[in-house]
Design a protein around this motif. Sequence first.
Motif, PDB file in Angstrom:
ATOM      1  N   ALA A   1       0.967  -1.628  -0.209  1.00 39.52           N
ATOM      2  CA  ALA A   1      -0.210  -0.090  -0.098  1.00 39.52           C
ATOM      3  C   ALA A   1       0.710   1.423   0.059  1.00 39.52           C
ATOM      4  CB  ALA A   1      -1.111   0.130   1.191  1.00 39.52           C
ATOM      5  N   SER A   2       0.944   1.984  -0.526  1.00 40.85           N
ATOM      6  CA  SER A   2       1.245   3.414  -1.228  1.00 40.85           C
ATOM      7  C   SER A   2       0.739   4.197  -0.097  1.00 40.85           C
ATOM      8  CB  SER A   2       1.223   3.805  -2.475  1.00 40.85           C
ATOM      9  OG  SER A   2       1.360   5.261  -2.430  1.00 40.85           O
ATOM     10  N   GLU A   3       1.258   5.112   0.491  1.00 38.71           N
ATOM     11  CA  GLU A   3       1.049   6.259   1.382  1.00 38.71           C
ATOM     12  C   GLU A   3      -0.052   7.028   0.590  1.00 38.71           C
ATOM     13  OE1 GLU A   3       3.213   8.226   3.947  1.00 38.71           O
ATOM     14  OE2 GLU A   3       3.871   7.085   5.193  1.00 38.71           O
TER      15      GLU A   3
ATOM     16  N   LEU B   1      -8.993   0.673   0.491  1.00 38.65           N
ATOM     17  CA  LEU B   1      -9.558  -0.034  -0.948  1.00 38.65           C
ATOM     18  C   LEU B   1      -9.091   0.265  -2.042  1.00 38.65           C
ATOM     19  CD1 LEU B   1     -12.441  -1.472  -1.682  1.00 38.65           C
ATOM     20  CD2 LEU B   1     -13.020   1.743  -1.553  1.00 38.65           C
ATOM     21  N   GLU B   2      -8.278   1.433  -1.892  1.00 40.33           N
ATOM     22  CA  GLU B   2      -7.598   1.093  -3.132  1.00 40.33           C
ATOM     23  C   GLU B   2      -6.503   0.424  -3.430  1.00 40.33           C
ATOM     24  OE1 GLU B   2      -8.506   6.227  -4.254  1.00 40.33           O
ATOM     25  OE2 GLU B   2      -6.449   5.148  -3.098  1.00 40.33           O
ATOM     26  N   ALA B   3      -5.605  -0.225  -2.081  1.00 39.48           N
ATOM     27  CA  ALA B   3      -4.698  -0.848  -2.647  1.00 39.48           C
ATOM     28  C   ALA B   3      -4.909  -2.357  -2.692  1.00 39.48           C
ATOM     29  CB  ALA B   3      -3.603  -1.140  -1.196  1.00 39.48           C
ATOM     30  N   ALA B   4      -6.369  -2.796  -1.707  1.00 41.29           N
ATOM     31  CA  ALA B   4      -7.599  -4.376  -2.100  1.00 41.29           C
ATOM     32  C   ALA B   4      -6.803  -3.886  -3.497  1.00 41.29           C
ATOM     33  CB  ALA B   4      -7.533  -4.294  -1.173  1.00 41.29           C
TER      34      ALA B   4
ATOM     35  N   SER C   1      -6.348  -2.987  -6.067  1.00 41.37           N
ATOM     36  CA  SER C   1      -4.748  -2.669  -7.273  1.00 41.37           C
ATOM     37  C   SER C   1      -4.184  -4.064  -6.603  1.00 41.37           C
ATOM     38  CB  SER C   1      -3.365  -1.415  -6.750  1.00 41.37           C
ATOM     39  OG  SER C   1      -4.222  -0.828  -6.843  1.00 41.37           O
ATOM     40  N   ALA C   2      -4.570  -4.936  -6.039  1.00 37.94           N
ATOM     41  CA  ALA C   2      -3.553  -6.494  -5.774  1.00 37.94           C
ATOM     42  C   ALA C   2      -5.321  -7.336  -6.262  1.00 37.94           C
ATOM     43  CB  ALA C   2      -3.414  -6.707  -4.378  1.00 37.94           C
ATOM     44  N   GLY C   3      -6.237  -6.791  -6.679  1.00 38.14           N
ATOM     45  CA  GLY C   3      -7.389  -7.360  -7.212  1.00 38.14           C
ATOM     46  C   GLY C   3      -8.124  -8.443  -6.479  1.00 38.14           C
ATOM     47  N   ILE C   4      -7.917  -7.719  -5.047  1.00 36.65           N
ATOM     48  CA  ILE C   4      -9.184  -7.796  -4.406  1.00 36.65           C
ATOM     49  C   ILE C   4      -9.845  -7.089  -3.716  1.00 36.65           C
ATOM     50  CG2 ILE C   4      -9.260  -8.398  -1.788  1.00 36.65           C
ATOM     51  CD1 ILE C   4      -6.199  -8.646  -1.681  1.00 36.65           C
ATOM     52  N   GLY C   5     -11.135  -7.618  -3.983  1.00 37.64           N
ATOM     53  CA  GLY C   5     -12.395  -6.764  -3.913  1.00 37.64           C
ATOM     54  C   GLY C   5     -12.885  -6.929  -3.093  1.00 37.64           C
ATOM     55  N   LEU C   6     -13.393  -5.837  -2.036  1.00 35.87           N
ATOM     56  CA  LEU C   6     -13.931  -5.530  -0.589  1.00 35.87           C
ATOM     57  C   LEU C   6     -15.376  -4.804  -0.671  1.00 35.87           C
ATOM     58  CD1 LEU C   6     -10.458  -3.787   1.498  1.00 35.87           C
ATOM     59  CD2 LEU C   6     -11.361  -6.528   1.114  1.00 35.87           C
ATOM     60  N   PRO C   7     -15.777  -4.564   0.174  1.00 32.15           N
ATOM     61  CA  PRO C   7     -17.144  -4.360  -0.328  1.00 32.15           C
ATOM     62  C   PRO C   7     -17.572  -2.528  -0.241  1.00 32.15           C
ATOM     63  CG  PRO C   7     -17.195  -5.895   1.634  1.00 32.15           C
ATOM     64  CD  PRO C   7     -15.514  -6.042   1.573  1.00 32.15           C
ATOM     65  N   PHE C   8     -17.552  -1.855  -0.923  1.00 30.00           N
ATOM     66  CA  PHE C   8     -17.858  -0.529  -1.070  1.00 30.00           C
ATOM     67  C   PHE C   8     -19.112  -0.030  -1.138  1.00 30.00           C
ATOM     68  CE2 PHE C   8     -16.007  -1.257  -4.840  1.00 30.00           C
ATOM     69  CZ  PHE C   8     -16.736  -0.507  -5.467  1.00 30.00           C
ATOM     70  N   GLY C   9     -19.608   1.857  -0.893  1.00 26.68           N
ATOM     71  CA  GLY C   9     -20.641   2.260  -1.392  1.00 26.68           C
ATOM     72  C   GLY C   9     -20.297   3.530  -1.937  1.00 26.68           C
ATOM     73  N   CYS C  10     -20.216   4.228  -0.743  1.00 27.11           N
ATOM     74  CA  CYS C  10     -19.932   5.357  -1.421  1.00 27.11           C
ATOM     75  C   CYS C  10     -18.754   6.280  -1.256  1.00 27.11           C
ATOM     76  CB  CYS C  10     -20.816   6.710  -0.348  1.00 27.11           C
ATOM     77  SG  CYS C  10     -19.549   6.623   1.838  1.00 27.11           S
TER      78      CYS C  10
ATOM     79  N   CYS D   1     -12.174   2.658   2.476  1.00 25.52           N
ATOM     80  CA  CYS D   1     -12.629   3.869   1.448  1.00 25.52           C
ATOM     81  C   CYS D   1     -11.446   5.457   2.224  1.00 25.52           C
ATOM     82  CB  CYS D   1     -14.163   4.190   1.011  1.00 25.52           C
ATOM     83  SG  CYS D   1     -14.963   5.399   2.119  1.00 25.52           S
ATOM     84  N   ILE D   2     -11.604   5.425   3.016  1.00 32.73           N
ATOM     85  CA  ILE D   2     -10.341   6.672   3.172  1.00 32.73           C
ATOM     86  C   ILE D   2      -9.179   7.439   4.287  1.00 32.73           C
ATOM     87  CG2 ILE D   2     -12.467   8.496   2.651  1.00 32.73           C
ATOM     88  CD1 ILE D   2     -13.516   8.722   5.642  1.00 32.73           C
ATOM     89  N   ALA D   3      -9.432   5.271   4.511  1.00 32.19           N
ATOM     90  CA  ALA D   3      -7.813   5.343   5.475  1.00 32.19           C
ATOM     91  C   ALA D   3      -7.029   4.976   4.624  1.00 32.19           C
ATOM     92  CB  ALA D   3      -8.653   4.156   6.475  1.00 32.19           C
ATOM     93  N   ARG D   4      -6.172   6.129   5.150  1.00 30.90           N
ATOM     94  CA  ARG D   4      -4.274   5.690   3.867  1.00 30.90           C
ATOM     95  C   ARG D   4      -3.758   4.775   5.465  1.00 30.90           C
ATOM     96  NH1 ARG D   4      -5.290   8.279  -0.595  1.00 30.90           N
ATOM     97  NH2 ARG D   4      -6.658   9.556  -0.583  1.00 30.90           N
ATOM     98  N   PRO D   5      -3.094   3.584   4.952  1.00 29.89           N
ATOM     99  CA  PRO D   5      -2.018   3.181   5.472  1.00 29.89           C
ATOM    100  C   PRO D   5      -0.730   4.040   6.229  1.00 29.89           C
ATOM    101  CG  PRO D   5      -2.497   1.942   4.039  1.00 29.89           C
ATOM    102  CD  PRO D   5      -3.149   3.109   3.886  1.00 29.89           C
ATOM    103  N   ARG D   6      -0.222   4.521   7.666  1.00 28.18           N
ATOM    104  CA  ARG D   6       0.787   5.972   7.898  1.00 28.18           C
ATOM    105  C   ARG D   6       1.647   4.374   8.096  1.00 28.18           C
ATOM    106  NH1 ARG D   6      -0.025   7.733   4.048  1.00 28.18           N
ATOM    107  NH2 ARG D   6      -0.138  10.286   4.092  1.00 28.18           N
ATOM    108  N   THR D   7       1.680   3.150   8.039  1.00 26.67           N
ATOM    109  CA  THR D   7       2.933   1.978   8.792  1.00 26.67           C
ATOM    110  C   THR D   7       2.461   0.612   8.615  1.00 26.67           C
ATOM    111  OG1 THR D   7       1.344   1.385  10.538  1.00 26.67           O
ATOM    112  CG2 THR D   7       3.050   2.896  11.394  1.00 26.67           C
ATOM    113  N   ASP D   8       3.310  -0.076   8.053  1.00 24.95           N
ATOM    114  CA  ASP D   8       2.663  -2.065   8.353  1.00 24.95           C
ATOM    115  C   ASP D   8       0.875  -1.674   9.028  1.00 24.95           C
ATOM    116  OD1 ASP D   8       4.714  -2.139   6.302  1.00 24.95           O
ATOM    117  OD2 ASP D   8       5.482  -3.350   7.687  1.00 24.95           O
TER     118      ASP D   8
END
Length: 107
Positions: free
Chosen positions: A21-23, A28-31, A33-42, A81-88
């Motif tokens: 996951a890039s910062e 959701l986007e990182a998943a 990008s790796a071909g993993i579908g997670l639930p999302f709405g808005c 959908c709006i959380a960006r990883p800052r560590t592993d």
Amino acid sequence: MATRHDLTLTWRDGREETVPASENETVLEAAESAGIGLPFGCRTGACATCVGRLIDGAILYDRPPRALKTRHIEAGYVLCCIARPRTDCRIEVGADVQTDLVSNPWK
Ligand code: FES
């Protein structure tokens, strides 16, 4: 180049996937990008369809997580959908997490 972290996604059925996951990416986007579908709405932090639970690590929001109450945030729930990883990070994902969040609206 943006810093990358290992993002480990876990499901209650025992499945586990670790993706980079890039910062600049949300969980959701990182998943995706790796071909993993997670639930999302808005995809804007308003509906909680994408909710996960942070088991380990740190995330940063670039807008307020409107779909979560303070007690949910304190309990570790995060909006993928709006959380960006800052560590592993290790995050429990899947529809079961949302079921926990909304199972009893009065508690
Ligand atoms: S998809 Fe709606 S809050 Fe994340």
